[in-house]
Design a protein around this motif. Structure first.
Motif, short mmCIF file in Angstrom:
data_model
loop_
_atom_site.label_atom_id
_atom_site.label_comp_id
_atom_site.label_asym_id
_atom_site.label_seq_id
_atom_site.Cartn_x
_atom_site.Cartn_y
_atom_site.Cartn_z
N LEU A 54 0.84 -1.20 0.00
CA LEU A 54 0.00 0.00 0.00
C LEU A 54 0.87 1.25 0.00
O LEU A 54 1.76 1.39 0.84
CB LEU A 54 -0.90 0.04 1.24
N ASP A 55 0.58 2.16 -0.91
CA ASP A 55 1.21 3.48 -0.85
C ASP A 55 0.45 4.34 0.15
O ASP A 55 -0.77 4.19 0.29
CB ASP A 55 1.19 4.12 -2.24
N VAL A 56 1.15 5.21 0.84
CA VAL A 56 0.48 6.09 1.80
C VAL A 56 -0.36 7.14 1.07
O VAL A 56 -1.50 7.43 1.45
CB VAL A 56 1.50 6.77 2.74
N MET A 57 0.20 7.71 0.01
CA MET A 57 -0.49 8.78 -0.72
C MET A 57 -1.36 8.18 -1.82
O MET A 57 -0.85 7.74 -2.85
CB MET A 57 0.54 9.75 -1.31
N LEU A 58 -2.68 8.16 -1.58
CA LEU A 58 -3.60 7.56 -2.52
C LEU A 58 -4.83 8.44 -2.70
O LEU A 58 -5.19 9.22 -1.80
CB LEU A 58 -4.07 6.18 -2.02
N PRO A 59 -5.52 8.35 -3.85
CA PRO A 59 -6.81 9.03 -3.99
C PRO A 59 -7.87 8.29 -3.18
O PRO A 59 -7.65 7.15 -2.76
CB PRO A 59 -7.09 8.92 -5.50
N GLU A 60 -9.01 8.91 -2.95
CA GLU A 60 -10.17 8.34 -2.24
C GLU A 60 -9.93 8.25 -0.73
O GLU A 60 -10.71 8.76 0.06
CB GLU A 60 -10.56 6.96 -2.77
N MET A 61 -8.89 7.56 -0.34
CA MET A 61 -8.50 7.48 1.08
C MET A 61 -7.00 7.26 1.13
O MET A 61 -6.42 6.73 0.17
CB MET A 61 -9.24 6.34 1.80
N ASP A 62 -6.35 7.67 2.22
CA ASP A 62 -4.91 7.46 2.27
C ASP A 62 -4.60 6.01 2.65
O ASP A 62 -5.49 5.23 3.00
CB ASP A 62 -4.21 8.45 3.21
N GLY A 63 -3.32 5.66 2.54
CA GLY A 63 -2.91 4.29 2.80
C GLY A 63 -3.17 3.83 4.22
O GLY A 63 -3.38 2.64 4.46
N PHE A 64 -3.19 4.77 5.16
CA PHE A 64 -3.45 4.39 6.55
C PHE A 64 -4.90 3.94 6.72
O PHE A 64 -5.18 2.93 7.37
CB PHE A 64 -3.16 5.57 7.49
N GLU A 65 -5.83 4.70 6.15
CA GLU A 65 -7.23 4.31 6.24
C GLU A 65 -7.47 3.00 5.48
O GLU A 65 -8.25 2.15 5.92
CB GLU A 65 -8.12 5.42 5.65
N LEU A 66 -6.79 2.83 4.36
CA LEU A 66 -6.90 1.59 3.59
C LEU A 66 -6.37 0.42 4.41
O LEU A 66 -6.99 -0.66 4.44
CB LEU A 66 -6.13 1.73 2.28
N CYS A 67 -5.23 0.60 5.06
CA CYS A 67 -4.67 -0.44 5.92
C CYS A 67 -5.66 -0.81 7.03
O CYS A 67 -5.89 -1.99 7.31
CB CYS A 67 -3.35 0.02 6.51
N ARG A 68 -6.24 0.21 7.65
CA ARG A 68 -7.23 -0.02 8.71
C ARG A 68 -8.42 -0.82 8.19
O ARG A 68 -8.91 -1.74 8.85
CB ARG A 68 -7.68 1.32 9.29
N THR A 69 -8.88 -0.48 7.00
CA THR A 69 -10.02 -1.18 6.40
C THR A 69 -9.69 -2.64 6.12
O THR A 69 -10.48 -3.54 6.43
CB THR A 69 -10.44 -0.48 5.08
N LEU A 76 -4.12 -10.51 6.08
CA LEU A 76 -3.21 -10.55 4.94
C LEU A 76 -1.95 -9.72 5.23
O LEU A 76 -2.05 -8.60 5.72
CB LEU A 76 -3.92 -9.98 3.71
N PRO A 77 -0.76 -10.25 4.92
CA PRO A 77 0.46 -9.45 5.12
C PRO A 77 0.41 -8.15 4.33
O PRO A 77 0.02 -8.14 3.16
CB PRO A 77 1.57 -10.37 4.60
N ILE A 78 0.80 -7.05 4.98
CA ILE A 78 0.77 -5.73 4.36
C ILE A 78 2.14 -5.06 4.51
O ILE A 78 2.69 -5.01 5.61
CB ILE A 78 -0.30 -4.83 5.01
N VAL A 79 2.67 -4.55 3.40
CA VAL A 79 3.87 -3.71 3.42
C VAL A 79 3.44 -2.31 2.98
O VAL A 79 2.80 -2.14 1.94
CB VAL A 79 4.96 -4.26 2.47
N MET A 80 3.77 -1.30 3.80
CA MET A 80 3.43 0.08 3.49
C MET A 80 4.62 0.76 2.79
O MET A 80 5.77 0.56 3.18
CB MET A 80 3.11 0.86 4.76
N LEU A 81 4.31 1.56 1.77
CA LEU A 81 5.30 2.43 1.14
C LEU A 81 5.11 3.82 1.72
O LEU A 81 4.09 4.46 1.48
CB LEU A 81 5.12 2.44 -0.37
#
Length: 233
Positions: A54-69, A76-81
């Motif tokens: 997941l990239d942090v800077m995303l349209p619609e919602m940022d990567g943090f909110e996406l990670c939370r969702t 599932l394993p998640i690596v943040m950029l």
């Protein structure tokens, strides 16, 4: 049927996916790119992926909110950029349940190494040491290295791979105090760019999931240990 692990990249950079996918194939990894969180969530919910980037800077919602969702629905394993290697970005990502992080710009080989590490945690082969272990049982807690599951008072917990590996490390040596450096070395191997604050974050996350059990003891200036008594058969 292909044995390639399938990785979902959620990043709106249209120039990133194709060359990265070509590079990943050299290491037996299939990369699929989604350009928006809604598209990525749809693909993840359809199943068939082994990890997500997941990239942090995303349209619609940022990567943090996406990670939370994602974390509300899956382990599932998640690596943040993370942008600019910002330490606060890494702290927030780990607090939300990411398994690892990598600052942009990054070397593709480093990203592959991080993914291989988180994928390795999820797999137990018949010849692995974990397969020879039975469940580790304590008062109110059971940790099974083979199925990679943990039960608190009979209820199966939803743990990320990092959280499970931390719990397993403590459970295998319940009388031992593990320093933060020891825990980092055990969980992350030789990966670079780590900091001991990451251990405190994962411990805090794990403690919350183990409540109401008081499972992890903090030993001042030393580290952490399991606070439960083993069950004797």
């Amino acid at each position: 049927m292909s044995d390639m692990a399938r990785i979902l990249l959620i990043d709106d950079d249209t120039d990133l996916g194709p060359p990265l996918a070509a590079y990943f194939r050299r290491f037996g990894l299939e990369l699929v790119q989604a350009f928006a969180p809604s598209e990525g969530l749809g693909l993840l919910r359809a199943g068939g992926f082994d990890a997500a980037i997941l990239d942090v800077m995303l349209p619609e919602m940022d990567g943090f909110e996406l990670c939370r969702t994602i974390r509300r629905e899956s382990a599932l394993p998640i690596v943040m950029l993370t942008a600019r290697g910002d330490v606060m970005d890494r702290v927030v990502g780990l607090e939300l349940g990411a398994d690892d992080y990598l600052p942009k710009p990054f070397e593709p080989r480093e990203l592959v190494a991080r993914l291989q590490t988180v994928l390795r945690r999820m797999r137990t082969t018949p010849s692995s040491p974990a397969a020879l272990e039975g469940p580790l049982r304590f008062v109110g807690l059971e940790v099974d290295p083979v199925t990679r599951t943990a039960k608190r008072q009979g209820e199966t917990l939803e743990l990320t791979s990092t959280e499970f590996d931390l719990l397993l490390l403590l459970a295998r040596a319940p009388a031992q105090v593990h320093s933060r450096d020891d825990i980092l070395a055990a969980l992350r191997g030789h990966d670079a760019d780590l900091y001991t604050r990451a251990v405190d974050i994962v411990v805090s996350r794990l403690r919350k999931k183990l409540e109401p059990l008081d499972c992890i003891r903090t030993v001042r200036h030393a580290g952490y240990a399991l606070a439960l008594q083993p069950l004797t058969s």
